[in-house]
Design a protein around this motif. Structure first.
Motif, PDB file in Angstrom:
ATOM      1  N   GLU A   1       0.810  -1.226   0.000  1.00 61.94           N
ATOM      2  CA  GLU A   1       0.000   0.000   0.000  1.00 61.94           C
ATOM      3  C   GLU A   1       0.842   1.276   0.000  1.00 61.94           C
ATOM      4  O   GLU A   1       0.445   2.282  -0.541  1.00 61.94           O
ATOM      5  CB  GLU A   1      -0.921   0.005   1.228  1.00 61.94           C
ATOM      6  CG  GLU A   1      -1.906  -1.151   1.247  1.00 61.94           C
ATOM      7  CD  GLU A   1      -2.962  -1.021   0.173  1.00 61.94           C
ATOM      8  OE1 GLU A   1      -3.381   0.108  -0.128  1.00 61.94           O
ATOM      9  OE2 GLU A   1      -3.367  -2.053  -0.386  1.00 61.94           O
ATOM     10  N   SER A   2       1.997   1.224   0.637  1.00 64.12           N
ATOM     11  CA  SER A   2       2.807   2.437   0.787  1.00 64.12           C
ATOM     12  C   SER A   2       4.210   2.198   0.251  1.00 64.12           C
ATOM     13  O   SER A   2       4.621   1.054   0.075  1.00 64.12           O
ATOM     14  CB  SER A   2       2.869   2.831   2.267  1.00 64.12           C
ATOM     15  OG  SER A   2       3.477   1.794   3.010  1.00 64.12           O
TER      16      SER A   2
ATOM     17  N   SER B   1       5.989   2.170  -9.580  1.00 61.55           N
ATOM     18  CA  SER B   1       4.679   2.725  -9.918  1.00 61.55           C
ATOM     19  C   SER B   1       4.368   3.842  -8.935  1.00 61.55           C
ATOM     20  O   SER B   1       4.984   3.952  -7.871  1.00 61.55           O
ATOM     21  CB  SER B   1       3.594   1.640  -9.854  1.00 61.55           C
ATOM     22  OG  SER B   1       3.439   1.186  -8.524  1.00 61.55           O
ATOM     23  N   ALA B   2       3.399   4.655  -9.295  1.00 63.47           N
ATOM     24  CA  ALA B   2       3.008   5.774  -8.439  1.00 63.47           C
ATOM     25  C   ALA B   2       2.210   5.257  -7.243  1.00 63.47           C
ATOM     26  O   ALA B   2       1.383   4.372  -7.366  1.00 63.47           O
ATOM     27  CB  ALA B   2       2.181   6.773  -9.233  1.00 63.47           C
ATOM     28  N   CYS B   3       2.488   5.812  -6.074  1.00 62.63           N
ATOM     29  CA  CYS B   3       1.753   5.484  -4.854  1.00 62.63           C
ATOM     30  C   CYS B   3       0.852   6.678  -4.542  1.00 62.63           C
ATOM     31  O   CYS B   3       1.356   7.731  -4.149  1.00 62.63           O
ATOM     32  CB  CYS B   3       2.691   5.272  -3.673  1.00 62.63           C
ATOM     33  SG  CYS B   3       3.786   3.891  -3.850  1.00 62.63           S
ATOM     34  N   GLY B   4      -0.438   6.513  -4.731  1.00 61.36           N
ATOM     35  CA  GLY B   4      -1.353   7.624  -4.466  1.00 61.36           C
ATOM     36  C   GLY B   4      -1.031   8.795  -5.372  1.00 61.36           C
ATOM     37  O   GLY B   4      -1.089   8.696  -6.581  1.00 61.36           O
TER      38      GLY B   4
ATOM     39  N   THR C   1       3.568  -4.476  -9.656  1.00 68.59           N
ATOM     40  CA  THR C   1       3.601  -5.909  -9.347  1.00 68.59           C
ATOM     41  C   THR C   1       3.255  -6.809 -10.528  1.00 68.59           C
ATOM     42  O   THR C   1       3.187  -8.029 -10.371  1.00 68.59           O
ATOM     43  CB  THR C   1       2.661  -6.223  -8.175  1.00 68.59           C
ATOM     44  OG1 THR C   1       1.346  -5.802  -8.521  1.00 68.59           O
ATOM     45  CG2 THR C   1       3.126  -5.528  -6.916  1.00 68.59           C
ATOM     46  N   SER C   2       3.051  -6.251 -11.699  1.00 62.54           N
ATOM     47  CA  SER C   2       2.812  -7.074 -12.880  1.00 62.54           C
ATOM     48  C   SER C   2       4.057  -7.926 -13.141  1.00 62.54           C
ATOM     49  O   SER C   2       5.187  -7.441 -13.075  1.00 62.54           O
ATOM     50  CB  SER C   2       2.528  -6.169 -14.082  1.00 62.54           C
ATOM     51  OG  SER C   2       2.544  -6.922 -15.264  1.00 62.54           O
ATOM     52  N   LEU C   3       3.850  -9.208 -13.418  1.00 65.75           N
ATOM     53  CA  LEU C   3       4.972 -10.135 -13.597  1.00 65.75           C
ATOM     54  C   LEU C   3       5.892  -9.704 -14.737  1.00 65.75           C
ATOM     55  O   LEU C   3       7.104  -9.889 -14.673  1.00 65.75           O
ATOM     56  CB  LEU C   3       4.454 -11.555 -13.839  1.00 65.75           C
ATOM     57  CG  LEU C   3       5.525 -12.638 -13.961  1.00 65.75           C
ATOM     58  CD1 LEU C   3       6.353 -12.715 -12.688  1.00 65.75           C
ATOM     59  CD2 LEU C   3       4.900 -13.959 -14.283  1.00 65.75           C
ATOM     60  N   SER C   4       5.335  -9.115 -15.766  1.00 69.27           N
ATOM     61  CA  SER C   4       6.170  -8.696 -16.888  1.00 69.27           C
ATOM     62  C   SER C   4       6.978  -7.438 -16.572  1.00 69.27           C
ATOM     63  O   SER C   4       7.953  -7.142 -17.245  1.00 69.27           O
ATOM     64  CB  SER C   4       5.309  -8.449 -18.129  1.00 69.27           C
ATOM     65  OG  SER C   4       4.399  -7.401 -17.869  1.00 69.27           O
TER      66      SER C   4
END
Length: 188
Positions: free
Chosen positions: A67-68, A112-115, A174-177
């Motif tokens: 989440e963070s 990736s962007a968090c919030g 978290t995408s495997l690719s």
């Protein structure tokens, strides 16, 4: 033109060189087809071409969603059972190597962007630590937020600890690719 006494010697010399050439050709052929004998000094060493009972194992790990922003990545194995590693969550997301052997570790991390936090404005360092020491390091590209594929081969012993850290802390795609850790074990 050879004289009468030298004429038989020429034939003997031709026959002798022909016999030697044939013997040499047979020895060269046997050397390359049969290899070295088991009594040589290389007993105990294995070669990929001569190993009949050798095996290879491949393990794919996927990052868990958090989440963070975090400074370490939590991993889950995509295979149900693994003889290569043990994931120890109590020691800050550390992977413990179970088998001695030669390993190839492939790592790719995409942020990736968090919030509302953007990751594209600065570069992050991603470090693969082996027994607490930096062993493989890469930086994320500010356009793709990815390290690209980082790879390294090393001989590891059972009990070695592998951990992946991010500095400064960030969220991971978290995408495997996009984010994965592949562990390939080769016989030792």
């Amino acid at each position: 033109m050879p004289q009468r006494s030298q004429h038989p010697l020429v034939y003997i010399l031709l026959i002798w060189t022909t016999i030697l050439s044939i013997i040499l050709l047979v020895f060269i052929t046997l050397f390359f087809t049969l290899g070295q004998s088991s009594n040589s000094s290389t007993v105990g060493l294995t070669s990929p071409l001569h190993c009949t009972s050798c095996s290879t194992e491949i393990l794919n790990l996927q990052a868990q969603e958090l989440e963070s922003p975090n400074s370490t990545i939590e991993w889950t194995a995509r295979q149900s059972r693994s003889n290569l590693i043990r994931i120890a969550y109590q020691t800050v997301n550390t992977l413990h190597i179970k088998k001695d052997g030669n390993y190839i570790l492939n790592l790719r991390v995409t942020l990736s962007a968090c919030g509302e936090t953007s990751v594209l404005d600065k570069s992050h360092s991603v470090t693969l630590k082996l027994d607490g020491k930096d062993w493989l390091m890469g930086w994320t590209d500010t356009k793709s937020s990815s390290t690209g594929l980082l790879s390294r081969a090393k001989s590891l012993s059972a009990g070695s600890k592998v951990q992946i850290t991010i500095d400064p802390p960030a969220c991971v795609n978290t995408s495997l690719s996009m984010t994965h850790l592949d562990i390939i074990w080769l016989y030792k």
